[in-house]
Design a protein around this motif. Structure first.
Motif, PDB file in Angstrom:
ATOM      1  N   ARG A  51      51.413 -23.854   0.559  1.00 33.01           N
ATOM      2  CA  ARG A  51      52.667 -23.533  -0.125  1.00 33.01           C
ATOM      3  C   ARG A  51      52.677 -24.228  -1.473  1.00 33.01           C
ATOM      4  O   ARG A  51      52.406 -25.415  -1.574  1.00 33.01           O
ATOM      5  CB  ARG A  51      53.858 -23.976   0.707  1.00 33.01           C
ATOM      6  CG  ARG A  51      53.938 -23.234   2.014  1.00 33.01           C
ATOM      7  CD  ARG A  51      55.149 -23.667   2.836  1.00 33.01           C
ATOM      8  NE  ARG A  51      55.090 -23.059   4.140  1.00 33.01           N
ATOM      9  CZ  ARG A  51      55.596 -21.863   4.433  1.00 33.01           C
ATOM     10  NH1 ARG A  51      56.206 -21.165   3.503  1.00 33.01           N
ATOM     11  NH2 ARG A  51      55.501 -21.374   5.644  1.00 33.01           N
ATOM     12  N   GLN A  52      52.985 -23.433  -2.493  1.00 36.53           N
ATOM     13  CA  GLN A  52      53.086 -23.971  -3.837  1.00 36.53           C
ATOM     14  C   GLN A  52      54.302 -23.324  -4.500  1.00 36.53           C
ATOM     15  O   GLN A  52      54.292 -22.124  -4.774  1.00 36.53           O
ATOM     16  CB  GLN A  52      51.825 -23.670  -4.626  1.00 36.53           C
ATOM     17  CG  GLN A  52      51.746 -24.379  -5.951  1.00 36.53           C
ATOM     18  CD  GLN A  52      50.399 -24.169  -6.601  1.00 36.53           C
ATOM     19  OE1 GLN A  52      49.714 -23.189  -6.351  1.00 36.53           O
ATOM     20  NE2 GLN A  52      50.009 -25.094  -7.454  1.00 36.53           N
ATOM     21  N   LYS A  53      55.344 -24.119  -4.676  1.00 42.20           N
ATOM     22  CA  LYS A  53      56.631 -23.647  -5.177  1.00 42.20           C
ATOM     23  C   LYS A  53      57.131 -22.522  -4.273  1.00 42.20           C
ATOM     24  O   LYS A  53      57.329 -22.732  -3.098  1.00 42.20           O
ATOM     25  CB  LYS A  53      56.539 -23.241  -6.638  1.00 42.20           C
ATOM     26  CG  LYS A  53      56.213 -24.406  -7.554  1.00 42.20           C
ATOM     27  CD  LYS A  53      56.276 -24.022  -8.997  1.00 42.20           C
ATOM     28  CE  LYS A  53      55.899 -25.245  -9.836  1.00 42.20           C
ATOM     29  NZ  LYS A  53      55.924 -24.975 -11.231  1.00 42.20           N
ATOM     30  N   ASN A  54      57.317 -21.325  -4.821  1.00 43.60           N
ATOM     31  CA  ASN A  54      57.858 -20.209  -4.027  1.00 43.60           C
ATOM     32  C   ASN A  54      56.769 -19.311  -3.442  1.00 43.60           C
ATOM     33  O   ASN A  54      57.077 -18.239  -2.924  1.00 43.60           O
ATOM     34  CB  ASN A  54      58.805 -19.366  -4.881  1.00 43.60           C
ATOM     35  CG  ASN A  54      60.053 -20.120  -5.269  1.00 43.60           C
ATOM     36  OD1 ASN A  54      60.445 -21.066  -4.583  1.00 43.60           O
ATOM     37  ND2 ASN A  54      60.674 -19.721  -6.360  1.00 43.60           N
ATOM     38  N   PHE A  55      55.533 -19.711  -3.537  1.00 42.09           N
ATOM     39  CA  PHE A  55      54.426 -18.870  -3.094  1.00 42.09           C
ATOM     40  C   PHE A  55      53.658 -19.519  -1.950  1.00 42.09           C
ATOM     41  O   PHE A  55      53.576 -20.736  -1.863  1.00 42.09           O
ATOM     42  CB  PHE A  55      53.462 -18.588  -4.254  1.00 42.09           C
ATOM     43  CG  PHE A  55      54.084 -17.805  -5.365  1.00 42.09           C
ATOM     44  CD1 PHE A  55      54.190 -16.427  -5.282  1.00 42.09           C
ATOM     45  CD2 PHE A  55      54.578 -18.451  -6.486  1.00 42.09           C
ATOM     46  CE1 PHE A  55      54.775 -15.705  -6.308  1.00 42.09           C
ATOM     47  CE2 PHE A  55      55.161 -17.736  -7.519  1.00 42.09           C
ATOM     48  CZ  PHE A  55      55.267 -16.353  -7.424  1.00 42.09           C
ATOM     49  N   ILE A  56      53.093 -18.662  -1.117  1.00 41.10           N
ATOM     50  CA  ILE A  56      52.185 -19.111  -0.065  1.00 41.10           C
ATOM     51  C   ILE A  56      50.828 -18.523  -0.392  1.00 41.10           C
ATOM     52  O   ILE A  56      50.686 -17.296  -0.527  1.00 41.10           O
ATOM     53  CB  ILE A  56      52.647 -18.651   1.336  1.00 41.10           C
ATOM     54  CG1 ILE A  56      54.019 -19.224   1.645  1.00 41.10           C
ATOM     55  CG2 ILE A  56      51.626 -19.083   2.395  1.00 41.10           C
ATOM     56  CD1 ILE A  56      54.622 -18.694   2.941  1.00 41.10           C
ATOM     57  N   TYR A  57      49.848 -19.386  -0.541  1.00 42.52           N
ATOM     58  CA  TYR A  57      48.490 -18.950  -0.848  1.00 42.52           C
ATOM     59  C   TYR A  57      47.627 -19.070   0.399  1.00 42.52           C
ATOM     60  O   TYR A  57      47.793 -19.982   1.200  1.00 42.52           O
ATOM     61  CB  TYR A  57      47.889 -19.815  -1.960  1.00 42.52           C
ATOM     62  CG  TYR A  57      48.521 -19.571  -3.302  1.00 42.52           C
ATOM     63  CD1 TYR A  57      48.049 -18.568  -4.133  1.00 42.52           C
ATOM     64  CD2 TYR A  57      49.588 -20.344  -3.729  1.00 42.52           C
ATOM     65  CE1 TYR A  57      48.631 -18.335  -5.368  1.00 42.52           C
ATOM     66  CE2 TYR A  57      50.176 -20.120  -4.964  1.00 42.52           C
ATOM     67  CZ  TYR A  57      49.694 -19.109  -5.773  1.00 42.52           C
ATOM     68  OH  TYR A  57      50.276 -18.873  -6.987  1.00 42.52           O
ATOM     69  N   TYR A  58      46.684 -18.157   0.521  1.00 41.90           N
ATOM     70  CA  TYR A  58      45.750 -18.142   1.644  1.00 41.90           C
ATOM     71  C   TYR A  58      44.347 -18.335   1.106  1.00 41.90           C
ATOM     72  O   TYR A  58      43.988 -17.806   0.054  1.00 41.90           O
ATOM     73  CB  TYR A  58      45.851 -16.811   2.400  1.00 41.90           C
ATOM     74  CG  TYR A  58      47.203 -16.624   3.025  1.00 41.90           C
ATOM     75  CD1 TYR A  58      47.467 -17.109   4.305  1.00 41.90           C
ATOM     76  CD2 TYR A  58      48.241 -16.018   2.326  1.00 41.90           C
ATOM     77  CE1 TYR A  58      48.724 -16.971   4.872  1.00 41.90           C
ATOM     78  CE2 TYR A  58      49.494 -15.883   2.887  1.00 41.90           C
ATOM     79  CZ  TYR A  58      49.726 -16.357   4.154  1.00 41.90           C
ATOM     80  OH  TYR A  58      50.979 -16.238   4.710  1.00 41.90           O
ATOM     81  N   GLU A  59      43.557 -19.112   1.851  1.00 42.83           N
ATOM     82  CA  GLU A  59      42.155 -19.295   1.488  1.00 42.83           C
ATOM     83  C   GLU A  59      41.327 -19.474   2.744  1.00 42.83           C
ATOM     84  O   GLU A  59      41.848 -19.743   3.831  1.00 42.83           O
ATOM     85  CB  GLU A  59      41.963 -20.452   0.522  1.00 42.83           C
ATOM     86  CG  GLU A  59      42.230 -21.815   1.077  1.00 42.83           C
ATOM     87  CD  GLU A  59      41.988 -22.903   0.028  1.00 42.83           C
ATOM     88  OE1 GLU A  59      41.470 -23.947   0.428  1.00 42.83           O
ATOM     89  OE2 GLU A  59      42.312 -22.713  -1.158  1.00 42.83           O
ATOM     90  N   LEU A  60      40.019 -19.296   2.585  1.00 45.24           N
ATOM     91  CA  LEU A  60      39.107 -19.421   3.721  1.00 45.24           C
ATOM     92  C   LEU A  60      39.083 -20.838   4.253  1.00 45.24           C
ATOM     93  O   LEU A  60      39.194 -21.803   3.503  1.00 45.24           O
ATOM     94  CB  LEU A  60      37.688 -19.040   3.309  1.00 45.24           C
ATOM     95  CG  LEU A  60      37.438 -17.583   2.949  1.00 45.24           C
ATOM     96  CD1 LEU A  60      35.999 -17.412   2.480  1.00 45.24           C
ATOM     97  CD2 LEU A  60      37.732 -16.674   4.111  1.00 45.24           C
ATOM     98  N   ARG A 100      41.764 -18.313  -3.614  1.00 43.72           N
ATOM     99  CA  ARG A 100      43.072 -18.175  -2.979  1.00 43.72           C
ATOM    100  C   ARG A 100      43.825 -16.965  -3.498  1.00 43.72           C
ATOM    101  O   ARG A 100      43.759 -16.640  -4.673  1.00 43.72           O
ATOM    102  CB  ARG A 100      43.959 -19.384  -3.244  1.00 43.72           C
ATOM    103  CG  ARG A 100      43.394 -20.690  -2.952  1.00 43.72           C
ATOM    104  CD  ARG A 100      44.452 -21.752  -2.933  1.00 43.72           C
ATOM    105  NE  ARG A 100      44.800 -22.225  -4.279  1.00 43.72           N
ATOM    106  CZ  ARG A 100      45.636 -23.200  -4.484  1.00 43.72           C
ATOM    107  NH1 ARG A 100      46.217 -23.798  -3.473  1.00 43.72           N
ATOM    108  NH2 ARG A 100      45.900 -23.593  -5.702  1.00 43.72           N
ATOM    109  N   LEU A 101      44.590 -16.349  -2.581  1.00 41.57           N
ATOM    110  CA  LEU A 101      45.437 -15.218  -2.919  1.00 41.57           C
ATOM    111  C   LEU A 101      46.747 -15.320  -2.155  1.00 41.57           C
ATOM    112  O   LEU A 101      46.800 -15.918  -1.083  1.00 41.57           O
ATOM    113  CB  LEU A 101      44.756 -13.892  -2.530  1.00 41.57           C
ATOM    114  CG  LEU A 101      43.463 -13.517  -3.254  1.00 41.57           C
ATOM    115  CD1 LEU A 101      42.820 -12.323  -2.571  1.00 41.57           C
ATOM    116  CD2 LEU A 101      43.739 -13.215  -4.718  1.00 41.57           C
ATOM    117  N   THR A 102      47.787 -14.702  -2.697  1.00 46.82           N
ATOM    118  CA  THR A 102      49.045 -14.608  -1.960  1.00 46.82           C
ATOM    119  C   THR A 102      48.975 -13.406  -1.031  1.00 46.82           C
ATOM    120  O   THR A 102      48.119 -12.527  -1.181  1.00 46.82           O
ATOM    121  CB  THR A 102      50.242 -14.415  -2.914  1.00 46.82           C
ATOM    122  OG1 THR A 102      50.101 -13.153  -3.578  1.00 46.82           O
ATOM    123  CG2 THR A 102      50.343 -15.553  -3.921  1.00 46.82           C
ATOM    124  N   ALA A 103      49.897 -13.347  -0.079  1.00 50.18           N
ATOM    125  CA  ALA A 103      49.940 -12.209   0.839  1.00 50.18           C
ATOM    126  C   ALA A 103      50.181 -10.910   0.078  1.00 50.18           C
ATOM    127  O   ALA A 103      49.603  -9.873   0.408  1.00 50.18           O
ATOM    128  CB  ALA A 103      51.025 -12.422   1.892  1.00 50.18           C
TER     129      ALA A 103
END
Length: 91
Positions: A60-69, A26-29
């Motif tokens: 969504r995790q706290k103030n971050f949005i993570y993207y994954e396959l 996972r990574l953020t934008a």
């Protein structure tokens, strides 16, 4: 989205690079934009297309949005594409 939309999403080299990045986890934008050297707006555009094609998921995790396959769609796509391959030699 159907197979044509998925293939269209995969047709762009930037989106393919994003998918390769996400292969590692996972990574953020922001991380994706930085690694790919594109603007945050361009990153958002490409991530939106990948999400609509169900190739990536966001969390969504706290103030971050993570993207994954999205592994499910890749499994379905592999099965669909395999029907066009030749027969494997049986031993």
């Amino acid at each position: 989205m159907g197979v044509p939309d998925t293939i269209k999403a995969l047709s762009d080299p930037i989106r393919r690079d994003v998918l390769m990045m996400l292969k590692g986890g996972r990574l953020t934008a922001g991380e994706i934009a930085e690694r790919s050297g594109i603007s945050p707006a361009a990153c958002s555009y490409h991530l939106n297309i990948l999400k609509k094609a169900d190739l990536v998921m966001e969390y969504r995790q706290k103030n971050f949005i993570y993207y994954e396959l999205s592994a499910t769609l890749f499994d379905e796509l592999i099965l669909w594409l395999s029907q066009f391959g030749g027969k494997c030699d049986e031993e």
